[in-house]
Scaffold this motif. Structure first.
Motif, short mmCIF file in Angstrom:
data_model
loop_
_atom_site.label_atom_id
_atom_site.label_comp_id
_atom_site.label_asym_id
_atom_site.label_seq_id
_atom_site.Cartn_x
_atom_site.Cartn_y
_atom_site.Cartn_z
N SER A 5 0.84 -1.20 0.00
CA SER A 5 0.00 0.00 0.00
C SER A 5 0.87 1.25 0.00
O SER A 5 0.64 2.19 0.73
CB SER A 5 -0.90 -0.01 1.23
N TYR A 12 -6.10 2.73 -8.93
CA TYR A 12 -6.32 1.86 -10.07
C TYR A 12 -7.80 1.73 -10.35
O TYR A 12 -8.65 2.10 -9.58
CB TYR A 12 -5.71 0.47 -9.79
N PRO A 272 -7.05 -2.37 -13.26
CA PRO A 272 -6.63 -2.99 -12.00
C PRO A 272 -5.49 -3.97 -12.27
O PRO A 272 -5.51 -4.68 -13.29
CB PRO A 272 -7.89 -3.74 -11.55
N GLN A 319 -2.64 -3.89 -6.84
CA GLN A 319 -3.61 -4.12 -5.78
C GLN A 319 -2.99 -5.03 -4.71
O GLN A 319 -3.16 -4.80 -3.52
CB GLN A 319 -4.83 -4.80 -6.41
#
Length: 325
Positions: A5, A12, A272, A319
């Motif tokens: 993170s 995204y 993503p 992600q």
């Protein structure tokens, strides 16, 4: 699973694969009863396939999402036959399916300059209509990008994409210890206990310069456009195509893959994305992985070690970062 993170990662998920549009054909022109003149037909609304066009570009350029064709000219003494109204063209990417509000397919656009009529212009006033013009057709349409797969595996040759696909799905792609084992997209389906299915495409390995069509660059990158989500597969020990090409570390590989996507079409970076770091079962892999995580979390400390021409404007937004073997 390792979650990343870091502040360097961009938001995204801005990729658009469907749009709802209002379309209306132009009204016909007035007839001229005394001299039997006919009004011009209203313009039509067409959906036209264009290269290097995306649904996001279409939405950004036409935020109202309304497309109305021009009206037909009225009949007059100097021109008893009114001219046709101006057609309206909606530019869309290749691989679009056009449906109406009820889900009925109006047409598909698979190659450049394919055209689909979505709203017809009204007839001009003539004897048949008592010289009164008819209104153009109104229609709500849906543009859907036909996806090859939900997830596209991308990486350089021999990163382990085919091995990964063979383990998570029923697909049996060719697997070998030489580059370019995969020459066309290989599709597999992941089946879940609740009967949900996810399709995964093993896309042929990219090489440096793919955006300039080196290797079969454009053909491979075109498939990436047609996936909903990207899964980067990177060898933790880096990559070297041949003895004549430079060796790239895992960090450089990620940077280089991102640059290839950016140079081909920037919007690919908004999809993503996940990162699978492969071959973690080999000796010294955990140390290399810690080093890679440090580089991804603090890229500015390491980018000066890379040639400027391969550094992308923006980094990919992962992600999750997942070590696998």
């Amino acid at each position: 699973m390792v979650h990343c993170s870091c502040v360097l990662f961009r938001k995204y998920g801005n990729f658009i694969d469907n749009l709802r549009l209002f379309t209306k054909g132009g009204s016909g022109g007035m007839g001229y009863p005394r001299l039997g003149g006919e009004g011009g037909k209203g313009g039509d609304v067409w959906v036209v396939a264009k290269k290097k066009m995306t649904l996001k570009q279409l939405k950004d350029k036409y935020p109202q999402k309304r497309f109305v064709a021009g009206g037909g000219a009225n009949s007059r003494v100097s021109a008893l036959k009114g001219s046709k109204g101006k057609d309206c063209e909606i530019p869309v990417p290749l691989g679009i399916s056009v449906t109406d509000e009820n889900g009925k397919i109006i047409g598909e656009l698979n190659k450049e300059v394919d055209r689909v009529l979505v709203a017809e212009g009204g007839l001009g006033g003539k004897l048949l209509t008592n010289f009164l013009p008819l209104k153009g057709q109104k229609r709500i349409i849906h543009l859907d990008l036909k996806l090859v797969a939900d997830v596209g595996l991308i990486g350089f040759p021999n990163a382990g994409k085919s091995s990964l696909l063979s383990q998570v799905s029923h697909a049996k792609p060719a697997i070998a210890d030489y580059a370019f084992t995969t020459l066309k997209p290989e599709l597999g389906k992941i089946m879940y206990s609740d009967f949900k299915q996810i399709s995964v495409a093993d896309l042929p390995g990219l090489i440096e310069g793919a955006h300039m069509n080196k290797g079969m660059g454009h053909k491979f990158l075109k498939h990436i456009e047609r996936t909903r989500q990207l899964l980067f597969v990177v060898d933790i020990f880096g990559f070297q195509l041949t003895s004549k090409t430079p060796y790239r570390t895992a960090f450089e590989t990620i940077i280089l893959l991102t640059k290839e996507l950016e140079l081909y079409k920037e919007e690919l970076q908004t999809k993503p994305a996940l990162l699978a770091v492969n071959k973690m079962d080999l000796p010294h892999a955990p140390d290399k992985f810690r080093e890679l995580m440090n580089q991804l979390q603090n890229p500015k400390d390491f980018l000066h070690l890379i040639e400027k021409n391969i550094i992308p404007e923006r980094t990919m937004a992962f992600q999750h970062i997942i070590p696998i073997s």
